[in-house]
Design a protein around this motif. Structure first.
Motif, mmCIF file in Angstrom:
data_model
loop_
_atom_site.group_PDB
_atom_site.id
_atom_site.type_symbol
_atom_site.label_atom_id
_atom_site.label_comp_id
_atom_site.label_asym_id
_atom_site.label_seq_id
_atom_site.Cartn_x
_atom_site.Cartn_y
_atom_site.Cartn_z
ATOM 1 N N ALA A 1 3.242 0.246 6.068
ATOM 2 C CA ALA A 1 2.075 0.629 5.256
ATOM 3 C C ALA A 1 2.151 2.102 4.859
ATOM 4 N N ARG A 2 2.655 2.933 5.784
ATOM 5 C CA ARG A 2 2.739 4.371 5.534
ATOM 6 C C ARG A 2 3.831 4.703 4.517
ATOM 7 N N THR A 3 4.948 3.982 4.567
ATOM 8 C CA THR A 3 6.088 4.319 3.701
ATOM 9 C C THR A 3 6.126 3.493 2.423
ATOM 10 N N SER A 4 5.297 2.443 2.328
ATOM 11 C CA SER A 4 5.288 1.641 1.102
ATOM 12 C C SER A 4 4.535 2.398 0.008
ATOM 13 N N LEU A 5 4.680 1.920 -1.224
ATOM 14 C CA LEU A 5 4.041 2.560 -2.359
ATOM 15 C C LEU A 5 2.678 1.946 -2.664
ATOM 16 N N ILE A 6 2.169 1.135 -1.718
ATOM 17 C CA ILE A 6 0.855 0.518 -1.898
ATOM 18 C C ILE A 6 -0.153 1.270 -1.041
ATOM 19 N N GLN A 7 -1.186 1.770 -1.663
ATOM 20 C CA GLN A 7 -2.161 2.577 -0.933
ATOM 21 C C GLN A 7 -3.114 1.717 -0.110
ATOM 22 N N GLU A 8 -3.657 0.687 -0.738
ATOM 23 C CA GLU A 8 -4.618 -0.171 -0.054
ATOM 24 C C GLU A 8 -4.027 -1.561 0.103
ATOM 25 N N PHE A 9 -4.042 -2.062 1.326
ATOM 26 C CA PHE A 9 -3.468 -3.377 1.554
ATOM 27 C C PHE A 9 -4.314 -4.132 2.566
ATOM 28 N N SER A 10 -4.615 -5.390 2.273
ATOM 29 C CA SER A 10 -5.452 -6.210 3.141
ATOM 30 C C SER A 10 -4.779 -6.423 4.495
ATOM 31 N N SER A 11 -5.556 -6.272 5.563
ATOM 32 C CA SER A 11 -5.007 -6.505 6.910
ATOM 33 C C SER A 11 -4.600 -7.959 7.085
ATOM 34 N N GLY A 12 -5.236 -8.857 6.331
ATOM 35 C CA GLY A 12 -4.898 -10.273 6.421
ATOM 36 C C GLY A 12 -3.476 -10.580 6.010
ATOM 37 N N PHE A 13 -2.904 -9.756 5.145
ATOM 38 C CA PHE A 13 -1.509 -9.954 4.743
ATOM 39 C C PHE A 13 -0.580 -9.731 5.928
ATOM 40 N N TRP A 14 -0.840 -8.672 6.699
ATOM 41 C CA TRP A 14 0.025 -8.346 7.837
ATOM 42 C C TRP A 14 -0.097 -9.386 8.954
ATOM 43 N N THR A 15 -1.279 -9.969 9.114
ATOM 44 C CA THR A 15 -1.472 -10.945 10.204
ATOM 45 C C THR A 15 -1.090 -12.359 9.789
ATOM 46 N N GLY A 16 -0.754 -12.558 8.513
ATOM 47 C CA GLY A 16 -0.309 -13.868 8.066
ATOM 48 C C GLY A 16 -1.399 -14.785 7.568
ATOM 49 N N SER A 17 -2.646 -14.295 7.529
ATOM 50 C CA SER A 17 -3.755 -15.146 7.089
ATOM 51 C C SER A 17 -3.988 -15.074 5.583
ATOM 52 N N GLN A 18 -3.350 -14.119 4.910
ATOM 53 C CA GLN A 18 -3.513 -13.978 3.467
ATOM 54 C C GLN A 18 -2.170 -13.731 2.796
ATOM 55 N N LEU A 19 -2.076 -14.147 1.537
ATOM 56 C CA LEU A 19 -0.906 -13.864 0.724
ATOM 57 C C LEU A 19 -1.196 -12.660 -0.165
ATOM 58 N N ALA A 20 -0.134 -12.018 -0.626
ATOM 59 C CA ALA A 20 -0.268 -10.934 -1.607
ATOM 60 C C ALA A 20 0.355 -11.414 -2.909
ATOM 61 N N CYS A 21 -0.344 -11.232 -4.020
ATOM 62 C CA CYS A 21 0.116 -11.788 -5.289
ATOM 63 C C CYS A 21 0.301 -10.699 -6.336
ATOM 64 N N TRP A 22 1.333 -10.862 -7.137
ATOM 65 C CA TRP A 22 1.613 -9.979 -8.257
ATOM 66 C C TRP A 22 1.851 -10.825 -9.499
ATOM 67 N N ASP A 23 1.767 -10.198 -10.648
ATOM 68 C CA ASP A 23 2.131 -10.864 -11.891
ATOM 69 C C ASP A 23 3.594 -11.307 -11.808
ATOM 70 N N LYS A 24 3.900 -12.459 -12.392
ATOM 71 C CA LYS A 24 5.261 -13.004 -12.270
ATOM 72 C C LYS A 24 6.323 -12.099 -12.883
ATOM 73 N N THR A 25 5.914 -11.187 -13.741
ATOM 74 C CA THR A 25 6.882 -10.272 -14.350
ATOM 75 C C THR A 25 7.236 -9.111 -13.427
ATOM 76 N N GLU A 26 6.478 -8.956 -12.342
ATOM 77 C CA GLU A 26 6.702 -7.829 -11.416
ATOM 78 C C GLU A 26 7.587 -8.238 -10.241
ATOM 79 N N ARG A 27 8.306 -7.262 -9.706
ATOM 80 C CA ARG A 27 9.106 -7.443 -8.499
ATOM 81 C C ARG A 27 8.571 -6.491 -7.436
#
Length: 389
Positions: free
Chosen positions: A195-221
């Motif tokens: 979380a500290r070294t990624s380029l994402i400032q705000e990230f849901s805790s549910g993503f890290w615990t496996g209870s939520q997915l993170a989604c981006w536009d299909k054109t993004e990597r």
């Protein structure tokens, strides 16, 4: 499948129950005659369990119908006296006591189809399945494939934890575990570092615990937003180490079929209460050699570990081990059955002391004390953890 469909199946009438961290099954031990489709010619008699009942084992959508255990006989059920599949093959086919595994699927959507491919080589090493050198780390104990991890880095930065934390209470290589599983303290440190070294400032805790997915536009990597993860293993020369590294393409994993214009991803790392498990999340980057004859596990870069033509795994070394302890595996790392015996011994001792105190308190009245043993289910396996692939 029904055992009646095999004319060579013979039941031994011995019940088998196996409980995993997710799911369980009950069946009957038997024997059957098998042939290997390629390379090892002949027929061989092996022990096999017919699954009669299961719970959360055959997960919805998966196309596999069982599980092939390739660990040591110390983990065999219902007892270690049951000869394992690979031990039977080594004895009867006279093949070398070594097998190797290439798991492919890096950067591909997670599904239950089991069509990502890979190779299992029984009795040797296939040169076409790896690039560069093979780096070997000793097997510390022959039950799971237990190894010694010296340190972890996120984005090139050492987590600076005591190396014994990485091996609490064991560190194993296990293809039957889908994710990279980390002891809670290590998991927390890794998540904080990502979380500290990624380029994402705000990230849901549910993503890290496996209870939520993170989604981006299909054109993004999104992989470019996350850091590289490195695991240092002790080399056969104990004064040296090497590191295996996975890029985000291996631990930020795409999920099939959610949204028309979105691509969603899951976090391929989870916390564990009793082990660090190098599962498929990491193994998909490497050709892994289980050299039982020389009591070592080897890693080499896999040619199928590429996304968009670029490799997503690396192996580098050697490095000095002067900055870590000479032994990172706790001397108190017992098998769980030993811990159960120790706990019952302590309970018995406490019971005796308590009984003496009660007698002293109640003399002259007479008293009785009756002990009952509880049935103990003892299976610590991490296999089939989140078995979605």
């Amino acid at each position: 499948p029904s055992p009646r469909q095999s004319s060579t199946y013979k039941s031994q009438g011995i019940d088998v129950t196996v409980k995993y961290s997710q799911g369980s099954w009950t069946g009957v031990l038997g024997t059957d005659v098998i042939t290997i489709p390629k390379g090892i010619y002949g027929t061989y008699t092996i022990n096999i369990a017919t699954i009669l009942e299961s719970e959360n084992f055959f997960l919805p959508g998966v196309k596999w119908h069982g599980i092939l255990g390739l660990a040591y006989n110390a983990l065999a059920k219902p007892s270690s006296s049951v000869e394992t599949f690979f031990d039977s093959l080594v004895r009867q086919a006279k093949i070398p006591n070594i097998f190797s595994l290439q798991m492919c699927g890096a950067g591909l959507p997670v599904s239950g189809s089991g069509t990502n491919g890979g190779s299992l080589v029984l009795g040797g090493i296939e040169p076409s399945l790896y690039k560069g050198d093979i780096w070997y780390t000793p097997i510390k104990e022959e039950w799971y494939y237990q190894v010694e991890i010296l340190k972890l880095e996120v984005g090139g930065q050492n987590l600076e934890l005591d190396c014994r934390e990485y091996n609490a209470d064991k560190a194993i290589v296990d293809s039957g575990t889908t994710l990279l599983r980390l002891p809670q303290k290590v998991f927390t440190a890794v998540v904080q570092a990502i979380a500290r070294t990624s380029l994402i400032q705000e990230f849901s805790s549910g993503f890290w615990t496996g209870s939520q997915l993170a989604c981006w536009d299909k054109t993004e990597r999104p992989w470019s937003l996350f850091p590289k993860l490195s695991i240092y293993l002790r080399d056969e020369n104990s004064s040296r180490s090497f590191r295996i590294s996975v890029l985000p393409q291996l631990y930020i994993q795409p999920i099939l079929g959610i949204g028309e214009n979105l691509q969603c991803y899951r976090f391929g790392i989870s916390s564990s209460t009793n082990a660090l498990v190098i599962g498929a999340t990491v193994m998909e980057g490497f050709y892994v050699i289980f050299d039982r004859a020389q009591k070592r596990v080897g890693f080499a870069v896999s040619p199928c570990a590429e996304v968009d033509g670029s490799p997503v795994s690396e192996i580098e070394g050697p490095f000095t081990t002067a900055d870590v302890a000479s032994n990172c595996v706790s001397s108190l790392s017992f098998h769980e059955p030993v811990l159960w015996i120790a706990s019952y011994a302590l309970m018995s001792l406490c019971g005796i002391i308590l009984l003496v105190l009660i007698i002293l308190l109640l003399i002259p009245p007479r008293c009785q004390h009756r002990y009952t043993d509880n049935d103990v289910v003892n299976d610590e396996s991490s296999l089939v953890r989140h078995r979605w692939k």
